[in-house]
Design an enzyme around this catalytic site. Structure first.
Site, PDB file in Angstrom:
ATOM      1  N   CYS A   1     -20.321  17.957 -10.609  1.00 40.91           N
ATOM      2  CA  CYS A   1     -19.533  17.578  -9.433  1.00 40.91           C
ATOM      3  C   CYS A   1     -20.365  17.261  -8.190  1.00 40.91           C
ATOM      4  O   CYS A   1     -20.340  16.134  -7.707  1.00 40.91           O
ATOM      5  CB  CYS A   1     -18.540  18.690  -9.108  1.00 40.91           C
ATOM      6  SG  CYS A   1     -17.337  18.921 -10.423  1.00 40.91           S
TER       7      CYS A   1
HETATM    8  N1  NAD Z   1     -16.638  21.000 -14.485  1.00 41.35           N
HETATM    9  C1  NAD Z   1     -16.182  21.220 -13.270  1.00 41.35           C
HETATM   10  O1  NAD Z   1     -16.575  22.180 -12.613  1.00 41.35           O
HETATM   11  C2  NAD Z   1     -15.156  20.304 -12.643  1.00 41.35           C
HETATM   12  C3  NAD Z   1     -14.400  20.773 -11.569  1.00 41.35           C
HETATM   13  C4  NAD Z   1     -13.441  19.955 -10.996  1.00 41.35           C
HETATM   14  C5  NAD Z   1     -13.290  18.648 -11.460  1.00 41.35           C
HETATM   15  N2  NAD Z   1     -14.057  18.198 -12.497  1.00 41.35           N
HETATM   16  C6  NAD Z   1     -13.830  16.828 -12.947  1.00 41.35           C
HETATM   17  O2  NAD Z   1     -13.011  16.888 -14.122  1.00 41.35           O
HETATM   18  C7  NAD Z   1     -13.378  15.842 -15.042  1.00 41.35           C
HETATM   19  C8  NAD Z   1     -13.749  16.461 -16.370  1.00 41.35           C
HETATM   20  O3  NAD Z   1     -14.910  17.258 -16.221  1.00 41.35           O
HETATM   21  P1  NAD Z   1     -15.329  18.394 -17.227  1.00 41.35           P
HETATM   22  O4  NAD Z   1     -16.353  19.216 -16.524  1.00 41.35           O
HETATM   23  O5  NAD Z   1     -14.147  19.056 -17.812  1.00 41.35           O
HETATM   24  O6  NAD Z   1     -16.041  17.544 -18.369  1.00 41.35           O
HETATM   25  P2  NAD Z   1     -16.520  18.083 -19.806  1.00 41.35           P
HETATM   26  O7  NAD Z   1     -17.657  17.228 -20.204  1.00 41.35           O
HETATM   27  O8  NAD Z   1     -16.694  19.566 -19.770  1.00 41.35           O
HETATM   28  O9  NAD Z   1     -15.268  17.787 -20.750  1.00 41.35           O
HETATM   29  C9  NAD Z   1     -14.770  16.514 -20.933  1.00 41.35           C
HETATM   30  C10 NAD Z   1     -14.313  16.351 -22.362  1.00 41.35           C
HETATM   31  O10 NAD Z   1     -13.733  15.060 -22.467  1.00 41.35           O
HETATM   32  C11 NAD Z   1     -14.070  14.535 -23.728  1.00 41.35           C
HETATM   33  N3  NAD Z   1     -13.943  13.079 -23.646  1.00 41.35           N
HETATM   34  C12 NAD Z   1     -14.779  12.181 -23.078  1.00 41.35           C
HETATM   35  N4  NAD Z   1     -14.265  10.966 -23.144  1.00 41.35           N
HETATM   36  C13 NAD Z   1     -13.079  11.077 -23.783  1.00 41.35           C
HETATM   37  C14 NAD Z   1     -12.083  10.145 -24.154  1.00 41.35           C
HETATM   38  N5  NAD Z   1     -12.200   8.857 -23.855  1.00 41.35           N
HETATM   39  N6  NAD Z   1     -11.008  10.600 -24.811  1.00 41.35           N
HETATM   40  C15 NAD Z   1     -10.874  11.910 -25.106  1.00 41.35           C
HETATM   41  N7  NAD Z   1     -11.792  12.830 -24.784  1.00 41.35           N
HETATM   42  C16 NAD Z   1     -12.874  12.411 -24.114  1.00 41.35           C
HETATM   43  C17 NAD Z   1     -15.481  15.016 -23.984  1.00 41.35           C
HETATM   44  O11 NAD Z   1     -15.787  15.029 -25.366  1.00 41.35           O
HETATM   45  C18 NAD Z   1     -15.421  16.417 -23.390  1.00 41.35           C
HETATM   46  O12 NAD Z   1     -15.097  17.393 -24.356  1.00 41.35           O
HETATM   47  C19 NAD Z   1     -14.488  15.069 -14.344  1.00 41.35           C
HETATM   48  O13 NAD Z   1     -13.932  13.999 -13.628  1.00 41.35           O
HETATM   49  C20 NAD Z   1     -15.071  16.079 -13.379  1.00 41.35           C
HETATM   50  O14 NAD Z   1     -15.700  15.457 -12.293  1.00 41.35           O
HETATM   51  C21 NAD Z   1     -14.966  18.998 -13.110  1.00 41.35           C
END
Ligand code: NAD
Length: 424
Positions: free
Chosen positions: A276
């Site tokens: 992030c």
């Molecule tokens: N990790 C954090 O602390 C956090 C906090 C707030 C917001 N976010 C935001 O949330 C979103 C997700 O982040 P995250 O940390 O959960 O990511 P992550 O990498 O932990 O998980 C994302 C998942 O999505 C899957 N994926 C990717 N492309 C895909 C698709 N086209 N179809 C289906 N599955 C798919 C991946 O295999 C993965 O398992 C991002 O935009 C991030 O910026 C993250």
């Protein structure tokens, strides 16, 4: 929007037995899935990464904040299942998108995964489904990118689809703030979407904040993380000034924190990491450029943070006896923050690379990370000339090193006055 706020939000019980599909089962999607199960939803967790789906369905959680027992209970009672099959979402009344939104090689927004997720769901969106984007992105992503794709590819029978943006604010590893008690911003594309989205988040969150548009919600998320980026940069720069002036920066921060208003403490460190803070502000700078604007303040904050690993490396090497030509350096904690094994964008990567380039032999230790950049951790018996405490992981016995007299640079402000320990 006032009109929307006055609409009575349906109670949680109205959702019992309804199906929620969550696209992406990572740090955001899986905790959301478990929160929704707790609230009575039947949850389908779609993820394109087959190995992760297999792992989840076997009852092994890939996310520290969700225990195996929690996941296993949801699987056993049939209220949750992970799948790679997008067609299973046809039964969902709500679909949330929680896929990564990284930067490309030019450090500009890379929406490829988001686009593939939206393209994946669109043919299976049933009539009157609510589609919510929780992924972080620049203002206009829902309206200008997601909605046109869904409307183009949706089934003909799906006459009306509702859309909202509700950016996730989860802080992995945080034991105080979680999916339920962190207020949720909700911005619907129209009044009906707003009512649906508020009702959904009311069912899984203690507090929901209604904003007037998806763009406000999207921009607020970028502001929150940019606020952190620039304040971390400020304190990193301030730490360097204090060090040259012979003042302990942490004592200064404590002193300033006694002011009851107008000050918020941030701590210096090796830099910023994770998915992030080093990423989201550049969605904002890119968005600013699209309308001819500039974000020089953010760019400058980024430069300070990027310089920190080299500054830390130089400080650590400065603690090594000058007669040692190939110093042995032990890095403690390589995850970007405590309590997680997440090494994405970790500034420790740059720290290690610089130390090696300077001729040091570098090893690392992190109880949360089994393998990193192709190498395995060492234990705390590894003999070193200096150790760098980069991330203080729970259960990491730093006292063991201190008691045997190891020189240590503490970048975490977690070691209070011990012989041989220097703070950043
Ligand atoms: N990790 C954090 O602390 C956090 C906090 C707030 C917001 N976010 C935001 O949330 C979103 C997700 O982040 P995250 O940390 O959960 O990511 P992550 O990498 O932990 O998980 C994302 C998942 O999505 C899957 N994926 C990717 N492309 C895909 C698709 N086209 N179809 C289906 N599955 C798919 C991946 O295999 C993965 O398992 C991002 O935009 C991030 O910026 C993250």
């Amino acid at each position: 929007m006032k009109e929307v706020l006055e609409v009575k939000i349906p109670s949680v019980s109205m959702h019992r037995g309804q199906t929620l599909a969550i696209i992406g089962q990572g740090y955001v999607g899986l905790p959301l899935a478990m929160a929704a199960v707790d609230a009575g939803w039947i949850v389908i967790g779609v993820d394109s990464f087959e190995a992760k789906v297999t792992q989840i369905n076997s009852g092994s959680s890939p996310v520290e904040d969700i225990s195996d027992s929690k996941l296993q209970a949801a699987l056993a009672e049939g209220s949750y299942k992970a799948t790679t099959d997008f067609s299973t979402i046809y039964s969902a009344s709500v679909i949330t998108i929680c896929v990564p939104t990284p930067l490309d090689n030019n450090r500009e927004p890379d929406l490829a995964l988001l686009l593939s997720a939206v393209t994946g769901i669109a043919p299976f969106v049933s009539n009157e489904t609510l589609v919510v984007s929780e992924s972080t992105s620049y203002p206009g992503t829902l309206r200008d990118t997601i909605i046109p794709i869904v409307n183009k590819l949706k089934p003909e029978t799906s006459k009306e689809i509702f859309f909202a943006s509700a950016p996730e604010r989860v802080n992995p590893g945080d034991t105080a703030w979680n999916q339920r008690n962190t207020p949720r911003l909700v911005g619907g594309i129209n009044g009906a979407s707003q009512v649906k989205a508020l009702a959904f988040y009311e069912s899984i969150c203690d507090a929901v904040v209604s904003v007037s548009s998806p763009e406000v919600a999207e921009a607020a998320k970028l502001l929150e993380n940019t606020f952190r980026l620039v304040n971390i940069a400020l304190i990193n720069e301030f730490a360097q000034i204090c060090s040259s002036g012979g003042i302990n920066v942490n004592e200064v921060i404590e002193a300033a924190s006694s002011k009851p208003y107008g000050f918020m403490p941030f701590r210096p460190g090796v830099g910023v990491g994770g998915h992030c803070i080093p990423v989201d502000p550049f969605y904002l700078t890119w968005w600013a450029r699209q309308s001819g604007g500039k974000a020089e303040f953010i760019e400058s904050a980024d430069k300070v943070n990027q310089s920190m690993p080299i500054y830390v490396a130089k400080r650590a090497l400065g603690l090594v006896d000058i007669s040692i030509s190939k110093p042995k350096v032990l890095i403690l904690g390589v995850a970007y923050k405590p309590g997680v094994g997440d090494v994405r964008e970790t500034p420790v990567s740059e720290l290690r690379a610089y130390l090696i380039a300077e001729g040091a032999e570098v090893a690392w230790h992190d109880p949360f990370v089994p393998i990193w950049e192709g190498s395995k951790p060492v234990d705390l018996d590894w003999e070193c000339d200096v150790a760098i405490l980069a991330t203080k992981q729970p259960g990491m016995d730093v006292g063991k090193l201190i008691s045997k007299g190891t020189r240590l640079l503490d970048c975490t402000n977690s070691i209070i006055q011990a012989a041989g320990v220097v703070s950043l």
